[in-house]
Write an enzyme that holds these catalytic residues in place. Structure first.
Site, PDB file in Angstrom:
ATOM      1  NE  ARG A  39      94.644  49.676  44.137  1.00 25.24           N
ATOM      2  CZ  ARG A  39      94.392  48.791  45.085  1.00 25.24           C
ATOM      3  NH1 ARG A  39      94.598  49.103  46.345  1.00 25.24           N
ATOM      4  NH2 ARG A  39      93.949  47.588  44.771  1.00 25.24           N
ATOM      5  CE  LYS A 206      94.640  33.308  54.798  1.00 27.97           C
ATOM      6  NZ  LYS A 206      93.769  34.052  55.740  1.00 27.97           N
ATOM      7  N   GLY A 359      96.219  44.033  42.800  1.00 32.62           N
ATOM      8  CA  GLY A 359      96.706  43.557  44.091  1.00 32.62           C
ATOM      9  C   GLY A 359      98.204  43.310  44.126  1.00 32.62           C
ATOM     10  N   GLY A 383      90.424  42.427  43.943  1.00 32.94           N
ATOM     11  CA  GLY A 383      89.183  41.819  44.401  1.00 32.94           C
ATOM     12  C   GLY A 383      88.037  42.020  43.429  1.00 32.94           C
TER      13      GLY A 383
END
Length: 404
Positions: A39, A206, A359, A383
């Site tokens: 990043r 998840k 991510g 996200g």
């Protein structure tokens, strides 16, 4: 998208002018050592262009999730050091965000100089649910750069309605940075006039993190491959034993709905056929390959198995467009990194337009030593990418559009 961009700002001239840049410098740390500087490297081009053009560059960013007050664990000091190394010039770090240190450093900034403000999330107003609080902080950030401009270049945060992302765009003349524009351009290729077959690979822990994106993608993709921890909720929804594997029992009805919707729409939804079943969650845990439909009750799946790796690679072979978000297993443990590596290598070999959705997926590519130029694009914002593909509005982008 009709917004002013970095090139527009440079065309207006920035010599001697303040420019506040919102970057995404939220890097993983081991103590004070950056373990993945992706990043920071992605933020560099915009900062360098402005500095080379003689702007007085003031960078604001966050790191981690401090609780709205200073926390030495989340200082941006390691980032300032790495940014200095990459830029080839000192990037001074303010000791605060909008306090005396920030005012002194920005006030004494030379043309072409760069200052990094301390973690913006050390101020509770950044993430406040009260727009008045956020606007107050945005005004104080704007006061640090009198007569200046704002460049939004932190794609990883444009899905957040936060002071340094959203409100500040109403305080200063606002422009989209090169990174934000590049990311949005790529995402449009995943939603508008997509080349087919269009295959999406989803992993991670998840199902609940990806409910909206799965629902939306089922209306757009030709094939959906599910791996990682979330696969066990799908397997359980089909009636299979998953042992001690990660399971979101409260999502079973939702997942059953996804399975039915995929069948109804003719979307090929592909689940693991074998897994590495371990005795526990540990790097050296004893494990064996078992059928995904017969995981022993005392074991937990920590990676997709060899047959699934071949199956997934085959399902990617004829793709024209691929989006991948989420590892296939616990890639941080060498013994359980093979599934994630197999998917990544299949994308490297592919002739498709391949996008790694930020991510953990981006971190895995770098940790596993795979060539970053083997992919069409590696996103900096997991996200934000998912919310865009879910069809949600991105407040940081909306704020720029509202200025035009």
């Amino acid at each position: 998208m009709s917004v002013k961009n970095l090139d527009d700002l440079l065309g207006e001239g920035v010599q001697g002018r303040y420019v506040l840049v919102r970057s995404d410098l939220n890097v993983p740390l081991d103590s004070d050592r950056i373990t993945d500087d992706g990043r920071v490297r992605a933020a560099l081009p915009t900062i360098k262009k402005l500095a080379d053009a003689g702007a007085k560059v003031v960078v604001t960013a966050h790191l981690g999730r401090p609780k709205g007050e200073p926390d030495p664990k989340y200082t941006l000091a390691p980032v300032a050091k790495r940014l200095s190394e990459l830029l080839g010039a000192e990037v001074a770090l303010a000791g605060d965000l909008v306090g005396e240190s920030a005012k002194a450093l920005t006030g004494g900034l030379a043309d072409g100089g760069v200052v990094l403000l301390e973690n913006v999330r050390f101020d509770a107003r950044e993430t406040s649910k009260d727009a008045a609080d956020r606007s107050e902080l945005a005004a104080e950030l704007g006061a640090l750069v009198p007569g200046g401009a704002f460049v939004s270049d932190g794609f990883g945060v444009v899905h957040r309605k936060q002071a340094s992302v959203y409100e500040v765009a109403s305080v200063l003349p606002a422009y989209a940075g090169g990174l934000v524009l590049a990311e949005l351009d790529v995402l449009k290729k995943l939603t508008d006039d997509v080349r087919r077959p269009y295959v999406v690979v989803l992993g991670g822990a998840k199902v609940s993190d990806k409910l909206g994106v799965i629902a939306n993608l089922l209306t757009k993709v030709d094939r959906l491959l599910i791996g990682g921890g979330m696969a066990y909720t799908f397997l359980k929804a089909q009636g299979h034993e998953v042992g001690n594997s990660l399971l979101q029992a409260d999502q079973l009805d939702q997942v059953k709905g996804f399975l039915a919707e995929a069948e109804k729409r003719g979307v090929e939804l592909v689940l693991p056929v074998d897994v590495l079943a371990a005795t526990g969650f540990a790097a050296d845990a004893e494990h064996e390959v078992v059928a995904a439909t017969a995981i022993p009750a005392d074991r937990e799946g920590l990676d997709i198995g060899p047959e699934t790796r071949e199956l997934f690679a085959g399902k990617l072979a004829d793709a024209a467009t691929v989006f991948w978000n989420g590892p296939m297993g616990v890639f941080e443990f060498e013994a359980f990194s093979g599934g994630t590596r197999a998917v990544a290598e299949a994308l490297v070999k592919s002739d498709a337009f391949t996008v790694v959705g930020g991510g953990d997926s981006a971190a895995a590519v770098r940790q596993l030593g795979l060539p970053e130029d083997g992919f069409s694009h590696i996103s900096t914002g997991g996200g934000a990418s998912l919310e865009y593909l879910e069809g949600k509005e991105l407040p940081g982008v909306t704020a720029l559009e509202e200025k035009n």
